[in-house]
Design a protein around this motif. Structure first.
Motif, short mmCIF file in Angstrom:
data_model
loop_
_atom_site.label_atom_id
_atom_site.label_comp_id
_atom_site.label_asym_id
_atom_site.label_seq_id
_atom_site.Cartn_x
_atom_site.Cartn_y
_atom_site.Cartn_z
N THR A 28 0.55 -1.01 -0.08
CA THR A 28 0.17 0.06 -0.20
C THR A 28 1.33 0.84 -0.03
O THR A 28 1.69 1.59 0.53
CB THR A 28 -0.90 -0.35 0.87
N ARG A 62 -2.90 0.62 -4.69
CA ARG A 62 -3.26 -0.04 -4.15
C ARG A 62 -3.20 -1.53 -5.02
O ARG A 62 -3.85 -1.41 -5.97
CB ARG A 62 -4.57 -0.17 -2.67
N SER A 108 3.31 -7.38 1.35
CA SER A 108 2.12 -6.51 2.14
C SER A 108 0.56 -6.58 1.10
O SER A 108 0.17 -8.19 0.84
CB SER A 108 2.25 -4.84 2.74
C1 MLT Z 1 -3.91 -5.16 2.58
O1 MLT Z 1 -4.88 -4.02 3.02
O2 MLT Z 1 -4.28 -5.72 2.07
C2 MLT Z 1 -3.30 -5.75 4.09
O3 MLT Z 1 -3.94 -4.97 5.48
C3 MLT Z 1 -1.70 -4.74 3.68
C4 MLT Z 1 -1.36 -3.70 3.28
O4 MLT Z 1 -2.17 -3.35 2.61
O5 MLT Z 1 -0.27 -3.58 3.44
#
Ligand code: MLT
Length: 217
Positions: A28, A62, A108
């Protein structure tokens, strides 16, 4: 700048056209540049394909939406996973890398969409290195990941990724037939040199075996 293919991304060819390609998936707030040095450290000479996640969380890229920390938007996750798989297929055609030697390296959020890709497109990846991963969703149908090598590196003191959640992911992958190598350390969320060195050593043993085995689709 690489061709678009629906994702902002970087592609760097490998030294050997027939060699492996690392699919780099950032965490992220990261972008397509972030993991390139990591990829080059992990597998010097390998090609790298590094997309930027298309979802923006208050400006932080993301790979899929979440409703809260660790609570994922399931519908978006499924959609984004298929979208990413389509991008990988298009990139293989565009750049001509060997699709049967594709290895995901995720951190992550990137590790989580890599795990989702293993569940939904079990033939796409030949191996995966997942740093700080959790269960993206509980698969209704167990995917066939027979013999697929997966390296997982987790921190017992990670406040974002509960250890029992990483353990559950390892169990699901093992039940699906993957060869899981789960490494625990007394560390938190950030990546450490020691585990990068461990992943590099693991890849150096695993990558040569890719040319011996057949891709499973
Ligand atoms: C996610 O949202 O995929 C997890 O919480 C990990 C992150 O984003 O760091």
């Amino acid at each position: 700048m690489s061709a678009d293919l629906g994702f902002v991304h970087r592609y760097l060819p490998g030294e050997d056209e027939a060699g492996p390609t690392l699919l780099l998936l950032h965490g992220t707030g990261g972008n397509e540049e972030d993991l390139i040095p990591l990829g080059q450290t992990l597998a010097p000479g390998a090609a790298v394909l590094s997309p930027r996640g298309k979802v923006s969380e208050y400006g932080a890229p993301r790979f899929f939406r979440r409703l809260a920390e660790g609570v994922f938007d399931h519908e978006d996750l499924l959609f984004r996973t298929h979208e990413l798989a389509g991008f990988v297929e298009s990139a293989a055609e565009e750049y001509g890398f060997d699709r049967s030697k594709l290895v995901a390296v995720g951190y992550s959020n990137g590790a989580n969409i890599a795990a989702s890709t293993l569940f939904l497109h079990p033939g796409l990846l030949r191996a995966a290195v997942l740093f700080r991963a959790m269960v993206p969703f509980e698969p209704e149908v167990t995917p066939d990941l027979s013999g697929l090598p997966v390296f997982l590196a987790a921190g017992r003191m990670d406040r974002m990724i509960p250890p029992d959640n990483t353990q559950r992911l390892a169990d699901i992958l093992a039940e699906a037939g993957a060869e899981v190598d789960l490494r625990w350390r007394n560390i938190g969320h950030p990546l450490t040199y020691e585990e990068v060195a461990e992943a590099k050593e693991w890849l150096s043993r695993m990558l040569p075996t890719l040319s011996e085995a057949q891709g499973n689709g």
